[in-house]
Motif scaffolding. Structure first.
Motif, short mmCIF file in Angstrom:
data_model
loop_
_atom_site.label_atom_id
_atom_site.label_comp_id
_atom_site.label_asym_id
_atom_site.label_seq_id
_atom_site.Cartn_x
_atom_site.Cartn_y
_atom_site.Cartn_z
N GLN A 1 5.71 -0.13 -2.40
CA GLN A 1 5.34 0.98 -3.29
C GLN A 1 6.15 2.23 -2.93
OE1 GLN A 1 2.50 -1.15 -3.07
NE2 GLN A 1 2.70 -1.43 -5.26
N THR A 2 6.33 2.46 -1.65
CA THR A 2 7.24 3.51 -1.17
C THR A 2 8.06 2.82 -0.08
OG1 THR A 2 5.51 4.20 0.35
CG2 THR A 2 5.73 5.48 -1.67
N VAL A 3 9.07 2.07 -0.52
CA VAL A 3 9.72 1.14 0.41
C VAL A 3 10.39 1.87 1.57
CG1 VAL A 3 11.94 0.95 -0.84
CG2 VAL A 3 11.09 -0.99 0.46
N GLY B 1 0.80 -1.22 0.00
CA GLY B 1 0.00 0.00 0.00
C GLY B 1 0.83 1.27 0.00
N CYS B 2 0.13 2.40 0.03
CA CYS B 2 0.79 3.70 -0.04
C CYS B 2 -0.10 4.73 0.63
CB CYS B 2 1.02 4.07 -1.51
SG CYS B 2 1.75 5.70 -1.70
N ASP B 3 0.53 5.61 1.43
CA ASP B 3 -0.24 6.66 2.12
C ASP B 3 -0.31 7.95 1.32
OD1 ASP B 3 -0.80 5.03 4.19
OD2 ASP B 3 0.66 5.90 5.60
N LYS C 1 0.24 16.10 -7.27
CA LYS C 1 0.22 15.89 -5.80
C LYS C 1 1.34 14.96 -5.36
CE LYS C 1 -4.33 17.17 -4.30
NZ LYS C 1 -5.67 16.75 -4.43
N ARG C 2 2.53 15.23 -5.85
CA ARG C 2 3.65 14.35 -5.49
C ARG C 2 4.17 14.62 -4.08
NH1 ARG C 2 5.28 9.71 -6.97
NH2 ARG C 2 7.50 10.21 -6.96
N GLY C 3 3.84 15.79 -3.53
CA GLY C 3 4.25 16.03 -2.15
C GLY C 3 5.63 16.62 -2.01
N ASN D 1 -1.04 10.18 -2.37
CA ASN D 1 -2.19 10.17 -3.28
C ASN D 1 -1.84 10.86 -4.58
OD1 ASN D 1 -4.60 8.87 -2.22
ND2 ASN D 1 -4.26 10.24 -0.48
N CYS D 2 -0.80 10.42 -5.24
CA CYS D 2 -0.43 11.03 -6.52
C CYS D 2 -1.63 10.90 -7.45
CB CYS D 2 0.78 10.33 -7.10
SG CYS D 2 2.17 10.36 -5.97
N THR D 3 -1.93 12.00 -8.15
CA THR D 3 -3.22 12.03 -8.85
C THR D 3 -3.28 11.08 -10.04
OG1 THR D 3 -2.43 13.96 -10.07
CG2 THR D 3 -3.82 14.39 -8.15
N PHE D 4 -2.11 10.67 -10.55
CA PHE D 4 -2.12 9.79 -11.73
C PHE D 4 -2.14 8.32 -11.34
CE2 PHE D 4 2.25 10.94 -10.63
CZ PHE D 4 2.79 9.68 -10.40
N CYS D 5 -2.10 8.02 -10.05
CA CYS D 5 -1.77 6.65 -9.63
C CYS D 5 -2.97 5.93 -9.02
CB CYS D 5 -0.63 6.71 -8.62
SG CYS D 5 -0.12 5.08 -8.07
N ILE D 6 -3.10 4.68 -9.38
CA ILE D 6 -4.22 3.85 -8.92
C ILE D 6 -3.87 3.09 -7.63
CG2 ILE D 6 -3.48 1.88 -10.35
CD1 ILE D 6 -7.09 2.73 -10.10
N VAL D 7 -2.57 3.08 -7.29
CA VAL D 7 -2.12 2.19 -6.21
C VAL D 7 -2.85 2.37 -4.88
CG1 VAL D 7 -0.12 1.70 -4.71
CG2 VAL D 7 0.11 1.56 -7.18
N PRO D 8 -2.99 3.61 -4.37
CA PRO D 8 -3.66 3.71 -3.05
C PRO D 8 -5.06 3.13 -3.09
CG PRO D 8 -2.58 5.78 -3.63
CD PRO D 8 -2.52 4.91 -4.86
N LYS D 9 -5.73 3.27 -4.24
CA LYS D 9 -7.11 2.75 -4.33
C LYS D 9 -7.13 1.22 -4.34
CE LYS D 9 -11.15 2.98 -7.30
NZ LYS D 9 -12.23 3.32 -6.44
N LEU E 1 11.59 4.03 -4.02
CA LEU E 1 11.61 5.00 -2.93
C LEU E 1 10.83 6.26 -3.30
CD1 LEU E 1 14.56 3.44 -3.07
CD2 LEU E 1 14.86 4.72 -0.96
N HIS E 2 10.47 7.02 -2.27
CA HIS E 2 9.81 8.31 -2.49
C HIS E 2 10.64 9.38 -1.77
CE1 HIS E 2 6.92 11.58 -2.31
NE2 HIS E 2 6.26 10.96 -3.27
N PRO E 3 10.85 10.53 -2.43
CA PRO E 3 11.70 11.57 -1.83
C PRO E 3 11.23 12.01 -0.44
CG PRO E 3 11.21 12.12 -4.11
CD PRO E 3 10.40 10.90 -3.78
#
Ligand code: SF4
Length: 486
Positions: free
Chosen positions: A222-224, A177-179, A310-312, A181-189, A271-273
């Motif tokens: 997903q964001t290890v 999972g992932c906390d 919404k990459r954060g 919510n990048c707008t292009f990404c289906i993963v959190p859903k 990874l995520h920045p």
């Protein structure tokens, strides 16, 4: 009367074990889940088979991330229509992201499907298959089906109770999972919020993999680097981790895994920045089994586009996080994904992406043209960059990436690098594929007995994608020093 569960090694009147065939689409995490599902069925007395037409159960482990991925699954499933007419007892299941996204809609498009099981419910599959068989036996005239979706809040247990069959390179999912919510990404859903596995379960599973022959382990999430964010903070007097408020963090996990004898290399995807910390930089510096290569997707070099995604982070924040890593490990290499043609991307936004790629000098660049994905927030944004411009930006960015990569890889010529020899080259006999500690691909001549060993390789040539070199131990002796003139 209910059918016996598939727990013995017999199947029907034939006395043979029932057979499972899994077709996997998408990412490494899906491959990990497929291996895990196969293991669960084997423990219930099933066999796994490479031949789809001898299977009693065919499972499709699916992906929703890329365009057309779902269409490919539907066309594969459609191929089973004739087989099912011949053998009505054949069971067909769809699991993974597409199952979670579409749910019962799948039955409407593919009447041959009997089971739809989401991304965190697959551990129940053997029981669900038993239930389906019972329903079929009780109501032979109907077409019973079973759907199981939703996010169980139960992290995966260690898979240590059967032989690991994944080979020298093992993939180990440490979180789901992932906390964000990048707008292009289906993963959190489709995969839910972050659910980290406990450190002991991960270490046990890594040890089990190593004991069965794995030498390289890639930790998946997903964001290890957000691993541990959801775990409990320690109580007063309990050992503190390196994460927020003393929680365990990826750095703690790397130090633990570094201690495992028999493990040669540790890798990380993705990874995520936002979750890059000095503790992670220190762990990468201290743990020599960790590759000094991180996939750290930037996606765009324009702050406006990043905001709409919404990459954060802004480019400045990305830069500061990359600098943390470089301060601790000056030789670290970064890879990235780029999305071109995101809604509203102007020429100036794209130029900012080109500059950011050139500035950060990424050694690996994957470029994707934006296309709206159903069920994402960006689907509501006007897809206003014409296809021809997307294509042109895609090609321009790839060209730039190639020239940056070539320049970066050339810097290695003349250096002697430690490399882990991965496998014989699939196209050139006598060549081996290896990977440098900085993650760069290296080809070298050598005997296949070197596979699985670490060697020193003198780098002599390169392309934009890989290095080529010679075993340092086999380098021709340097010419003798000229005799001093008298
Ligand atoms: S960080 Fe963004 S792109 Fe990555 S999985 Fe989470 S929502 Fe998707």
């Amino acid at each position: 009367m209910s059918l016996p569960r598939f727990q013995s090694k017999t199947h029907g009147d034939t006395g043979a074990a029932p057979k499972l065939h899994v077709v996997t689409f998408g990412c490494q995490m899906n491959k990990y889940d497929s291996l895990s599902v196969e293991g669960k069925f084997r423990r219930q007395g099933w066999q796994t088979t490479e031949a789809i037409d001898e299977a009693d159960l065919v499972l499709f482990n699916t992906c929703s991330v890329r365009e057309h991925a779902e269409e490919r699954v539907f066309s594969w499933v459609g191929e089973l229509r004739k087989a099912k007419e011949r053998r009505p007892e054949l069971m067909v299941g769809v699991m993974g992201c597409m199952a979670e996204r579409l749910g019962d809609e799948i039955y409407g498009r593919s009447p041959v499907v009997d089971l739809v099981v989401g991304t965190r419910s697959f551990q129940h599959l053997p029981a669900l298959v038993d239930e389906l068989r019972e329903k079929r036996a009780a109501h032979p005239a109907r077409t019973p089906r079973i759907t199981r979706l939703g996010f169980d809040e139960e992290p995966d247990a260690a898979r240590a109770d059967e032989p690991y069959v994944g080979g020298r390179h093992a993939y180990l999912t440490v979180m789901r999972g992932c906390d964000l919510n990048c707008t292009f990404c289906i993963v959190p859903k489709v995969r839910g919020r972050v659910l980290s596995r406990g450190i002991e379960a991960i270490v046990d599973e890594a040890r089990w993999m190593i004991d069965s022959g794995a030498q390289v382990i890639t930790l998946l999430g997903q964001t290890v680097n957000s691993w541990g964010e959801d775990l409990a903070a320690p109580a007063e007097g309990e050992p503190r981790g390196r994460g927020r408020q003393g929680r365990p963090a990826l750095a703690d996990l790397l130090y633990r895994l570094q201690e495992l004898s028999g493990l040669s290399r540790l890798r990380l995807i993705t990874l995520h920045p936002s979750y890059v910390t000095p503790a992670l930089g220190q762990a990468l510096r201290d743990c020599d089994k960790c590759d000094r290569f991180l996939p750290l997707p930037a996606q765009s070099g324009s702050d406006d586009v990043l905001r709409r995604m919404k990459r954060g982070y802004t480019t400045d924040l990305y830069r500061r996080r990359a600098d943390i890593l470089r301060e601790h490990c000056p030789d670290i290499e970064l890879g990235t994904d780029w999305i071109v043609g995101f809604p509203g991307e102007t020429d100036a936004d794209f130029a900012a992406t080109e500059s950011f790629l050139a500035e950060q000098r990424f050694v690996v660049n994957y470029v994707f043209q934006y296309s709206p994905r159903p069920s994402t927030a960006a689907e509501a944004l006007p897809d206003d960059v014409p296809a021809a411009i997307k294509r042109e930006r895609n090609n321009r960015l790839l060209e730039l990436a190639e020239s940056v990569q070539l320049a970066r890889l050339r810097e290695n010529i003349g250096r002697t690098l430690p490399v882990f020899v991965e496998e014989p080259h699939d196209k050139h006999e006598g060549l081996l594929r290896a990977r440098a500690h900085t993650g760069l691909s290296v080809s070298l001549k050598g005997a296949t007995t070197l596979v699985g060993t670490t060697q020193s390789v003198k780098i002599e040539d390169c392309t934009a994608y890989s290095l080529a070199g010679t075993l340092a131990s086999e380098l021709p002796a340097p010419p003798p020093e000229p005799a001093p003139a008298h």
